[in-house]
Design a protein around this motif. Structure first.
Motif, short mmCIF file in Angstrom:
data_model
loop_
_atom_site.label_atom_id
_atom_site.label_comp_id
_atom_site.label_asym_id
_atom_site.label_seq_id
_atom_site.Cartn_x
_atom_site.Cartn_y
_atom_site.Cartn_z
N UNK A 122 35.07 46.48 40.69
CA UNK A 122 35.05 45.03 40.62
C UNK A 122 35.54 44.38 39.69
N UNK A 123 36.51 44.95 38.70
CA UNK A 123 36.79 44.09 37.41
C UNK A 123 38.47 44.46 37.84
N UNK A 124 38.43 46.17 38.57
CA UNK A 124 39.62 46.55 38.79
C UNK A 124 40.52 45.78 39.67
N UNK A 125 39.64 46.02 40.71
CA UNK A 125 39.96 44.92 42.08
C UNK A 125 40.42 43.16 41.88
N UNK A 126 39.62 42.70 40.46
CA UNK A 126 39.93 41.95 40.68
C UNK A 126 41.34 40.95 40.44
N UNK A 127 41.46 41.90 38.68
CA UNK A 127 42.88 41.74 38.41
C UNK A 127 43.86 42.20 39.68
N UNK A 128 43.42 42.83 40.25
CA UNK A 128 44.64 42.78 41.97
C UNK A 128 44.80 41.89 42.71
N UNK A 129 43.13 41.34 42.45
CA UNK A 129 43.50 40.14 43.52
C UNK A 129 44.35 38.65 42.93
N UNK A 130 43.85 39.24 40.98
CA UNK A 130 44.76 37.63 40.99
C UNK A 130 46.35 37.80 40.93
N UNK A 131 46.72 38.72 41.24
CA UNK A 131 48.44 38.84 41.07
C UNK A 131 49.05 40.16 41.13
N UNK A 132 48.18 41.43 40.61
CA UNK A 132 48.92 42.66 39.62
C UNK A 132 49.31 43.58 40.30
N UNK A 133 50.02 44.08 40.21
CA UNK A 133 50.93 44.37 41.32
C UNK A 133 49.55 46.20 40.87
N UNK A 134 49.76 46.39 39.92
CA UNK A 134 48.87 47.85 39.35
C UNK A 134 48.05 47.45 37.94
N UNK A 135 47.00 48.33 38.20
CA UNK A 135 45.49 47.57 37.19
C UNK A 135 44.91 49.24 37.32
N UNK A 136 44.83 49.03 34.89
CA UNK A 136 44.45 50.46 34.69
C UNK A 136 43.50 50.30 34.10
N UNK A 137 41.97 50.92 33.68
CA UNK A 137 40.78 50.36 32.95
C UNK A 137 41.41 51.37 32.01
N UNK A 138 41.60 50.83 30.52
CA UNK A 138 41.52 51.94 29.38
C UNK A 138 40.42 51.45 28.33
N UNK A 139 40.36 52.99 27.29
CA UNK A 139 39.70 52.29 25.65
C UNK A 139 40.14 52.41 25.19
N UNK A 140 40.66 51.98 24.12
CA UNK A 140 41.22 52.38 22.26
C UNK A 140 40.69 53.85 22.01
#
Ligand code: CTP
Ligand code: MG
Length: 231
Positions: A122-140
């Motif tokens: 959901x959080x990755x999808x939400x970031x795309x829905x907010x207008x981002x073209x490409x979104x990746x989940x990352x950890x430090x």
């Protein structure tokens, strides 16, 4: 009980699951290996199907296992199963080609990240829905990272504060992923890498420890432990 997907959802999730699992050691294709009595792919699909925005799930299965995977997933969620390819990228392309008209957000998610929680989808999808073209989940990155030469001599210490370890699901505006795959030349690049090569911005969101990729026997043992403690 079979999960219902959301007919008004705007997200298609592609699940490449056609790999052999060589690093896990001898046995069935990795996505079909058991974790707490169920195949990794069942764990992965169940969690994707629990994400409320998901409209479509397309699994790329080992070519010889397509029927078996269909039968295995039928009680879990409504999914489309297609034969995967020799490389992960070919498996993703095959799954992408099977997405019906409708969803304008496409997530690409490894079956091997079987414990990925629905909220990360959901959080990755939400970031795309907010207008981002490409979104990746990352950890430090937590380890100190050294650059070495061919003789294992240390050349230097990399500034890890500028590094991120990348997980899946990676999310894209549908047209962005389609055009990245159309022009893909390098089979070793991940989906976000293909998009980067087109000069499109890729945005990071916080990943999850539970989205670890089950690669080696140690990871399988860790995942088993996490499941028994509630993941
Ligand atoms: N994958 C795929 N098609 C391929 C290769 C990989 O669909 N030809 C999928 C795997 O099933 C996995 C994801 O891509 O869900 C990530 O790949 P990886 O963890 O490397 O899995 P395997 O390729 O199966 O493992 P190994 O590299 O150890 O053989
Ligand atoms: Mg592999």
């Amino acid at each position: 009980m079979t999960a219902q997907l959301n007919p008004r959802g705007d997200v298609a999730v592609l699940v490449p699951a056609a790999g052999a699992g060589v690093r896990l050691g001898p046995g069935a294709p990795k996505a079909l290996r058991l974790l707490a009595g169920e195949p990794l792919l069942v764990h992965a699909v169940r969690r994707i199907a629990a994400a409320p925005s998901v409209h479509t799930i397309v699994v790329a299965a080992p070519a010889t296992e397509v029927e078996a995977v269909r039968a295995m997933l039928a009680p879990v969620a409504p999914v489309t199963v297609v034969p995967g390819g020799a490389e992960r990228q070919a498996s993703v392309a095959a799954a992408l080609a099977a997405v019906p008209a409708g969803p304008e957000i496409v997530l690409v998610h490894d079956a091997a990240r079987a414990l990925t929680p629905p909220h990360l989808v959901e959080s990755v999808a939400a970031a795309v829905r907010d207008g981002r073209d490409a979104v990746i989940p990352v950890l430090p990155v937590v380890d100190t990272i050294k650059e070495v030469d061919a003789t294992e001599r240390v050349l230097g210490t990399v500034d890890r504060s500028a590094l991120r370890a990348v997980q899946t699901p990676q999310g894209f505006r549908r047209s962005v992923l389609v055009s990245a795959h159309r022009s893909a030349g390098d089979t070793l690049t991940d989906d976000a890498g293909l998009v980067e090569k087109q000069g499109i911005a890729v945005t990071c969101v916080p990943g999850s420890e539970l989205a670890l990729k089950i690669t080696r026997p140690f990871d399988l043992a860790l995942a088993e432990h996490l499941l028994t403690t509630g993941a």
